[in-house]
Scaffold this active site. Structure first.
Site, PDB file in Angstrom:
ATOM      1  N   TYR A 149       1.208  -0.833  -0.009  1.00 38.58           N
ATOM      2  CA  TYR A 149      -0.228   0.311  -0.048  1.00 38.58           C
ATOM      3  C   TYR A 149       0.676   1.258   0.219  1.00 38.58           C
ATOM      4  O   TYR A 149       1.616   1.427   0.686  1.00 38.58           O
ATOM      5  CB  TYR A 149      -0.950  -0.029   1.024  1.00 38.58           C
ATOM      6  CG  TYR A 149      -1.663  -0.912   1.068  1.00 38.58           C
ATOM      7  CD1 TYR A 149      -2.202  -2.395  -0.167  1.00 38.58           C
ATOM      8  CD2 TYR A 149      -2.360  -1.290   2.394  1.00 38.58           C
ATOM      9  CE1 TYR A 149      -3.380  -3.065   0.321  1.00 38.58           C
ATOM     10  CE2 TYR A 149      -3.086  -2.577   2.607  1.00 38.58           C
ATOM     11  CZ  TYR A 149      -3.728  -3.449   1.289  1.00 38.58           C
ATOM     12  OH  TYR A 149      -4.304  -4.061   1.634  1.00 38.58           O
TER      13      TYR A 149
ATOM     14  N   LEU B 276     -21.514  -0.599  -3.902  1.00 38.24           N
ATOM     15  CA  LEU B 276     -22.390  -0.929  -3.401  1.00 38.24           C
ATOM     16  C   LEU B 276     -23.398   0.414  -2.299  1.00 38.24           C
ATOM     17  O   LEU B 276     -24.381   0.526  -2.678  1.00 38.24           O
ATOM     18  CB  LEU B 276     -22.200  -1.174  -2.061  1.00 38.24           C
ATOM     19  CG  LEU B 276     -22.736  -3.188  -2.387  1.00 38.24           C
ATOM     20  CD1 LEU B 276     -22.085  -4.230  -1.499  1.00 38.24           C
ATOM     21  CD2 LEU B 276     -23.688  -3.009  -2.751  1.00 38.24           C
TER      22      LEU B 276
ATOM     23  N   LYS C 280     -22.963   4.552  -6.300  1.00 36.91           N
ATOM     24  CA  LYS C 280     -22.270   5.959  -6.820  1.00 36.91           C
ATOM     25  C   LYS C 280     -21.917   5.703  -8.362  1.00 36.91           C
ATOM     26  O   LYS C 280     -21.531   6.467  -9.059  1.00 36.91           O
ATOM     27  CB  LYS C 280     -20.899   6.345  -5.908  1.00 36.91           C
ATOM     28  CG  LYS C 280     -19.618   5.546  -5.958  1.00 36.91           C
ATOM     29  CD  LYS C 280     -18.588   6.901  -5.196  1.00 36.91           C
ATOM     30  CE  LYS C 280     -18.394   5.302  -4.908  1.00 36.91           C
ATOM     31  NZ  LYS C 280     -16.680   6.129  -3.537  1.00 36.91           N
TER      32      LYS C 280
END
Length: 348
Positions: free
Chosen positions: A53, A243, A246
């Site tokens: 990350y 979910l 958008k």
């Protein structure tokens, strides 16, 4: 904020875990610190990161998320009150994780290199849960082939005993406390469980995708999670934001992850929009926020140890944290399952 035991470790983790993969690209250091502050204020004691990350993976941002968590720990203190999980990358040709562009593998030497890097960036002496981000062997990863089994290829995977062996050594040395898996299959989990009977460390958890439009974990892994106490750390509980609704009808709102990075293909499959609309209609019928309904469903599963949530703003995080107050009643679960029967796993 309720807590649950992490596998058989005796450690109690919050039912919501703060995922941090946006720290370092979508979120600045200051924004990451603000999210961490809010999470702790609401009773979260579990933080998940990885050497990979921030996401999407790039050479210039690799390890940036761990650095932001590390600077926050240095500024705030309280390390002993927190449980930090990180991950070592699985087999990958991305050349920036290992010296001289070496292919990353789950070998003892490379795992030691990765652990030392994570400890340094986090500014800590130990990692509570150290996870294999994905297997060294060839498997169907990140929904690339849906649920289609492609056969068992001839492979030169690093022997599992070697990987678990060095993790066991690192536990003995105090650099990690417990071992977990991620993006793993039922076969892989049981191989690890069996290996623990030969003196190798026992895996405490598995971090796989799980949400209303991808409940494939229930097919084989859920029973293992419960019977073997290798609980699910559920990632993408909002299906990478899909979910929320958008992205319906191909919408690409400014600043949204798929708009910025075009990495949402796992959730751009036939039947996804129809399923999302059905769950949103149910939320309206029940007077619930569809985001909180989706999150509460994941958290409520008996095989889930912790639900890994992520946000790009404290406003989003506040809504997400409110999901702990939503109760999935038997009647509501029946309605959810009725939708699932019609729209089963469109985004595995």
């Amino acid at each position: 904020m309720k807590q649950r035991e992490l596998g058989r470790t005796g450690l109690m983790v919050s039912e919501i875990c703060l995922g941090t993969m946006t720290f370092g690209q979508q979120n600045t250091e200051a924004e990451g610190h603000a999210q961490l502050d809010m999470a702790v204020e609401h009773g979260i004691n579990f933080i998940d990161t990885a050497e990979l990350y921030s996401i999407p993976p790039r050479a210039e941002t690799a390890g940036s998320t761990e650095k932001i968590i590390g600077s926050w720990l240095k500024a705030r203190g309280g390390r002993e009150k927190l449980l930090i999980a990180s991950k070592v990358v699985g087999r990958t040709a991305m050349p920036w994780f290992r010296p001289d562009g070496e292919e990353a593998r789950l070998t003892p030497r490379q795992i030691r290199y990765a652990v030392e890097g994570s400890l340094r960036r986090l500014g800590t002496d130990y990692i509570d849960l150290y996870q294999l981000h994905w297997p060294d062997r060839q498997v169907n990863l990140f929904g690339s082939n849906g649920t289609t089994f492609q056969g068992v290829p001839k492979d030169d995977a690093v022997p599992l005993e070697e990987t678990l062996g060095v993790l066991g050594d690192l536990v003995t040395e105090g650099k990690i406390r417990h071992v977990g898996l991620s993006n793993e299959t039922a076969w892989g989990v049981m191989q690890c469980v069996a290996a623990s009977k030969n003196g190798l460390p026992r895996v405490a958890s598995i971090q796989n995708a799980y949400n209303l439009i991808n409940r494939t974990f229930e097919i084989g892994l859920a029973e293992i999670a419960l019977r073997e106490k290798v609980g699910l750390l559920a990632y993408s509980p909002l299906a990478q934001g899909y979910l929320t609704g958008k992205y319906l009808d191909g919408a690409r709102p400014p600043g949204a992850r798929t708009t910025l990075f075009d990495r949402g293909q796992r959730y751009q499959k036939p039947g996804v929009d129809e399923a999302i609309r059905a769950y949103h209609a149910l939320a309206r019928e029940e007077g619930l926020d569809p985001v909180q309904l989706a999150l509460a469903f994941v958290t409520s599963r008996s095989f889930v140890t912790s639900n890994i949530i992520g946000a790009t703003s404290v406003e989003q995080l506040r809504v997400i944290l409110g999901s702990v107050d939503v109760v999935i009643t038997p009647e509501l679960e029946k309605k959810i399952n009725a939708i699932h029967q019609v729209h089963s796993n469109p985004a595995p």
